[in-house]
Design an enzyme around this catalytic site. Structure first.
Site, mmCIF file in Angstrom:
data_model
loop_
_atom_site.group_PDB
_atom_site.id
_atom_site.type_symbol
_atom_site.label_atom_id
_atom_site.label_comp_id
_atom_site.label_asym_id
_atom_site.label_seq_id
_atom_site.Cartn_x
_atom_site.Cartn_y
_atom_site.Cartn_z
ATOM 1 N N ARG A 1 28.019 1.749 4.336
ATOM 2 C CA ARG A 1 28.324 0.463 3.711
ATOM 3 C C ARG A 1 27.406 0.225 2.513
ATOM 4 O O ARG A 1 27.810 -0.360 1.508
ATOM 5 C CB ARG A 1 28.170 -0.674 4.736
ATOM 6 N N CYS B 1 21.970 -0.235 4.896
ATOM 7 C CA CYS B 1 22.811 -0.883 5.915
ATOM 8 C C CYS B 1 22.371 -0.355 7.266
ATOM 9 O O CYS B 1 21.201 -0.512 7.641
ATOM 10 C CB CYS B 1 24.280 -0.623 5.638
#
Length: 307
Positions: free
Chosen positions: A262, A257
């Protein structure tokens, strides 16, 4: 007639079973109900990993201890994960022993809690689970929160060697971009970040001087893996979601990410819930997009202007 009645009862029982089962059953997830029933279980240690400052202090799940992600899970001098000795010391202070079940949860849909789960896996700690839905679901259900600090008795956990197979580095990702590796890259950022329309989400400080994505990466935003209440979708839905993007577990997978949090959430879904061979690239776009001499794909053509 008797056979018909038996079949009818079995059908009713099956229907009730389908209705009452949780959305996903996993050795790596626990429900809010399970956590509330185990608040006083001495073999369970709750650890909150949130990104918003002061959130834990204002109120947390009773008995939980706080692990700020930017100090407890990283090396604060090198850009690296937390050193083994420091992590072991922090876990012992938090009351974690080798037979403790650790439950991680946090804000922002468990992004940083999932990062914590990845760090625990790198250090081969067993019995680590995520609270499915994290703080969002706990608060939505009006379950208890406490501002009182917890000071558990010291634990005695002994960490194993680092499992480097769970971590991808820049050369691993570059090898995929240059087609020297058959691994599948999964970019889990927003479509605008993937396309190069923006360098980073609005309001974040970490920035790459280039926009776009790693050549060959497919885009499956992390948010597609969760339901409206923040819990992970059922395994069958997850499998279909990623298969539609060409990610079916037949090849090694690398998730990335912007800074690795994430992508840890998607790593958790692919690795722990689907059982695929997955590495997390915690250097992510802030490293790759700033690296000298590596190719990118920039569909939007956005060029950094120095501000």
């Amino acid at each position: 007639m008797l056979l018909t009645r038996v079949i009818g009862k079995l059908r009713v029982a099956s229907l009730l079973l389908v209705v009452t089962l949780p959305a996903i059953a996993s050795d790596f997830l626990v429900t809010t109900d399970w956590v509330e029933k185990n608040l006083n279980n001495p073999k369970v240690r709750l650890i909150e990993v949130s990104v918003n400052p002061g959130l834990f202090e204002r109120g947390h799940i009773p008995g939980a201890v706080n692990f700020p992600w930017h100090t407890e899970f990283v090396d604060t001098v090198r850009r690296d994960i937390v050193p083994r000795d420091r992590f072991e010391q922090a876990l012992r202070k938090a009351g974690v022993s080798n037979d403790t079940t650790v439950v991680l949860y946090g804000d922002n849909n468990n992004w940083f809690a999932a990062w914590g789960a990845w760090i625990f896996d790198v250090y081969q700690v067993k019995n680590v689970k995520l609270l499915d839905g994290g703080r969002k679901k706990w608060e939505a259900e009006n379950r208890p929160l406490s501002p009182l600090a917890s000071t558990p008795a010291a634990g005695n956990i002994k960490l194993a060697k680092t499992d480097t197979s769970l971590r991808a580095r820049l050369p691993d990702v570059l090898a995929v971009a240059e087609k020297r590796s058959n691994a599948v890259l999964v970019d889990i950022r927003s479509p605008d970040e993937y396309a190069g329309k923006v360098f980073a989400p609005a309001g974040v400080d970490e920035l790459s001087v280039r926009a776009g994505h790693v050549p060959g990466a497919v885009n499956v935003p992390w948010s597609k893996a969760v339901a409206a209440d923040g819990t992970f979708k059922p395994a069958a839905e997850l499998k279909k979601l990623y298969a539609e993007a060409g990610v079916d577990g037949s090849k090694p997978i690398i998730t990335y990410c912007r800074i690795g949090e994430r992508s840890s959430h998607t790593w958790f879904a692919l690795k722990k819930l689907l059982g695929y061979d997955v590495r997390n690239y915690d250097g992510s776009w802030t490293e790759y997009g700033n690296a000298v001499g590596v190719p990118i794909t920039n569909l939007a053509g956005t060029v950094w202007g120095g501000k």
